[in-house]
Scaffold this motif. Structure first.
Motif, PDB file in Angstrom:
ATOM      1  N   ASN A  41       0.767  -1.117  -0.091  1.00 36.33           N
ATOM      2  CA  ASN A  41       0.041  -0.152   0.092  1.00 36.33           C
ATOM      3  C   ASN A  41       0.857   1.506   0.042  1.00 36.33           C
ATOM      4  N   GLY A  42       2.055   1.211  -0.454  1.00 32.94           N
ATOM      5  CA  GLY A  42       2.977   2.228  -0.439  1.00 32.94           C
ATOM      6  C   GLY A  42       4.428   1.840   0.011  1.00 32.94           C
ATOM      7  N   GLN A  43       5.061   2.840   0.784  1.00 31.96           N
ATOM      8  CA  GLN A  43       6.234   2.445   1.239  1.00 31.96           C
ATOM      9  C   GLN A  43       6.130   1.363   2.330  1.00 31.96           C
ATOM     10  N   PRO A  44       7.201   0.369   2.372  1.00 35.19           N
ATOM     11  CA  PRO A  44       7.031  -0.490   3.402  1.00 35.19           C
ATOM     12  C   PRO A  44       7.284   0.160   4.844  1.00 35.19           C
ATOM     13  N   LEU A  45       6.617  -0.350   5.621  1.00 37.12           N
ATOM     14  CA  LEU A  45       6.594  -0.023   7.042  1.00 37.12           C
ATOM     15  C   LEU A  45       8.114  -0.163   7.991  1.00 37.12           C
ATOM     16  N   SER A  46       8.600   0.432   8.680  1.00 32.07           N
ATOM     17  CA  SER A  46       9.603   0.268   9.445  1.00 32.07           C
ATOM     18  C   SER A  46       9.499  -0.857  10.310  1.00 32.07           C
ATOM     19  N   TRP A  47      10.462  -1.443  10.856  1.00 30.40           N
ATOM     20  CA  TRP A  47      10.110  -2.724  11.790  1.00 30.40           C
ATOM     21  C   TRP A  47       9.503  -2.128  13.153  1.00 30.40           C
ATOM     22  N   GLU A  48      10.087  -0.800  13.330  1.00 34.93           N
ATOM     23  CA  GLU A  48       9.510  -0.058  14.579  1.00 34.93           C
ATOM     24  C   GLU A  48       7.914   0.162  14.698  1.00 34.93           C
ATOM     25  N   GLU A  49       7.720   0.575  13.620  1.00 34.33           N
ATOM     26  CA  GLU A  49       6.026   1.181  13.377  1.00 34.33           C
ATOM     27  C   GLU A  49       5.385  -0.340  13.135  1.00 34.33           C
ATOM     28  N   TYR A  50       5.936  -1.163  12.239  1.00 36.46           N
ATOM     29  CA  TYR A  50       5.148  -2.684  12.536  1.00 36.46           C
ATOM     30  C   TYR A  50       5.049  -3.017  13.963  1.00 36.46           C
ATOM     31  N   ARG A  51       6.092  -3.134  14.424  1.00 36.15           N
ATOM     32  CA  ARG A  51       6.198  -3.719  15.987  1.00 36.15           C
ATOM     33  C   ARG A  51       4.987  -2.984  16.810  1.00 36.15           C
ATOM     34  N   GLN A  52       4.991  -1.514  16.773  1.00 32.54           N
ATOM     35  CA  GLN A  52       4.090  -0.901  17.319  1.00 32.54           C
ATOM     36  C   GLN A  52       2.527  -1.015  17.085  1.00 32.54           C
TER      37      GLN A  52
END
Length: 126
Positions: free
Chosen positions: A58-69
């Motif tokens: 859906n666009g730019q991949p999430l960072s690990w930290e954002e995914y984690r949160q």
């Protein structure tokens, strides 16, 4: 603490205990007779939206930290909390649980199975 993590296609070992698939999606084209898990808790996998966002669908991949949160926020809903409490109860009784994730997920340090194990372990300590 008797909580292990693996990929669903990793070989079963004698000390795996109760193996739980924690993916939103069931492995494709896998006959039921070849399943390697005892239970499937799809609600403990990331939502379809979060999964797609992490992989950049859906666009730019999430960072690990954002995914984690976002994953940890999703696990605060009632159904996941109840499942986590049940797994924590089993672990507190000394039963071994192996959390199984996708065969494509090779890095356990950046996988929801590790985050889920931490949630269960934290609840056992309460």
């Amino acid at each position: 603490m008797p909580i292990k993590t693996k990929r669903w296609n990793d070989p079963r070992e004698a000390d795996d205990g109760w193996r739980v698939l924690i993916c939103r999606y069931r492995p494709r084209a896998l006959p039921k007779k070849d399943e390697t898990w005892d239970a499937w808790y799809s609600q403990l996998g990331p939502s379809r939206t979060l999964h797609a966002d992490f992989y950049g669908k859906n666009g730019q991949p999430l960072s690990w930290e954002e995914y984690r949160q976002r994953y940890l926020e999703e696990m605060q809903a009632e159904e996941p909390r109840e499942l986590i409490a049940g797994l924590a109860e089993l672990a507190a009784e000394g039963k071994t649980i192996t959390l199984l994730c996708s065969s494509a997920c090779e890095d356990a340090s950046h996988c929801h199975r590790t985050l889920l194990r931490e949630l269960i372990e934290a609840q056992v300590r309460i």
